[in-house]
Enzyme design. Sequence first.
Site, mmCIF file in Angstrom:
data_model
loop_
_atom_site.group_PDB
_atom_site.id
_atom_site.type_symbol
_atom_site.label_atom_id
_atom_site.label_comp_id
_atom_site.label_asym_id
_atom_site.label_seq_id
_atom_site.Cartn_x
_atom_site.Cartn_y
_atom_site.Cartn_z
ATOM 1 N N GLU A 1 0.834 -1.199 0.000
ATOM 2 C CA GLU A 1 0.000 0.000 0.000
ATOM 3 C C GLU A 1 0.872 1.254 0.000
ATOM 4 O OE1 GLU A 1 -1.564 1.611 3.727
ATOM 5 O OE2 GLU A 1 -1.277 -0.388 4.558
ATOM 6 N N LYS B 1 -5.652 10.819 1.007
ATOM 7 C CA LYS B 1 -5.795 9.449 1.484
ATOM 8 C C LYS B 1 -7.040 8.844 0.849
ATOM 9 C CE LYS B 1 -5.899 6.789 5.810
ATOM 10 N NZ LYS B 1 -5.897 6.900 7.284
ATOM 11 N N VAL C 1 -5.902 0.148 2.770
ATOM 12 C CA VAL C 1 -6.019 -1.306 2.601
ATOM 13 C C VAL C 1 -7.141 -1.646 1.624
ATOM 14 C CG1 VAL C 1 -6.670 -3.449 3.762
ATOM 15 C CG2 VAL C 1 -5.001 -1.925 4.819
ATOM 16 N N ASP D 1 -19.202 3.449 13.425
ATOM 17 C CA ASP D 1 -17.928 3.792 12.790
ATOM 18 C C ASP D 1 -17.063 2.542 12.659
ATOM 19 O OD1 ASP D 1 -15.714 5.010 11.778
ATOM 20 O OD2 ASP D 1 -15.357 6.339 13.482
ATOM 21 N N ALA E 1 -13.774 0.731 6.131
ATOM 22 C CA ALA E 1 -14.171 0.103 4.871
ATOM 23 C C ALA E 1 -13.277 -1.078 4.527
ATOM 24 C CB ALA E 1 -14.119 1.129 3.737
ATOM 25 N N LYS F 1 -5.065 -2.133 14.573
ATOM 26 C CA LYS F 1 -4.470 -1.144 15.475
ATOM 27 C C LYS F 1 -5.170 -1.185 16.825
ATOM 28 C CE LYS F 1 -2.706 2.037 11.969
ATOM 29 N NZ LYS F 1 -3.083 1.316 10.753
#
EC number: 4.2.1.70
Length: 302
Positions: free
Chosen positions: A25, A87, A107, A139, A142, A160
């Site tokens: 990425e 981003k 990602v 929340d 994606a 994370k």
Amino acid sequence: MSESIRVADFVREAIAARRPVVALESTIFTHGLTRPRNVEVALDAEQRLRDSGVVPATIGVVDGTPTVGLSEQQIRMLGADDFPVVKLGLRDLPVAAAKGWHGGTTVSATALLAHRAGIAVFATGGLGGVHRGASSTFDESADLVALATLPILVVSGGVKSVLDIPATLERLETLGVIVVGYRTPRFPGFYVRDSGCDVDAVESAQQAAEVARARDGLGLRSAVLVGNPVAAEAQIDPELHDRVLAEAERAAVETGMRGKALTPFLLDHMHRATEGRSLETNVAVYRGNVAVAAEIALALVA
């Protein structure tokens, strides 16, 4: 594959010749790491793959065009100071194309473009997931939905730890994403080796490749997520990690931080409170994942 995606000749030739290829990425060097360390890490990851006999395919968006196999010049351009880079998740790609944006792919976007190009293995740092408090905010990243629809193998250092890891694993199960730990029955927590959650383990790159082959044989259309824990000597001390994370969460509540700004706020607090140690752990996570992805890519073509 759509003509709107540009695939570098060296990537296209490697795929046609059934040589091992690993996708990388671009948000890790456009938005995830400080300058000039960001470009150094990106180019080092590519070289580590080449040294392993694997073709690197760093993915990003240049002038609105999704590009699989960025050149060194393009990596340096996207990672430069003050260069306008957005981003980009999967849903942002059409807007970026229409507006001619330069972008670092997350990602979800990287997995889509890698799959469209015919790449079977993708190495990233940490996966997005379900945010804390998502029961009221809804929340979640994606990344999760993308992995439910893209039959690619992703090597990640886990989710994370500022996110809700148990909820993320529950969501991945609901979405049908295959989750395994690399030589561990515990799902990694990115900054720490053990998130406290159990998963099935694969004991080798060959076994991980067999999982991907079995998925394909069954006609499943979801990803295989391989959770690879950071090296023991590189993790943040778990007690320090838990204390700093609790402090960061309290600070977020006190300042009213929420929405898209919450995760960057928590990660920045982690960086400052650990005096930069979290950045070094981030880099170690990424390098470890690149190494495992290389082994799996080689096993897939063996």
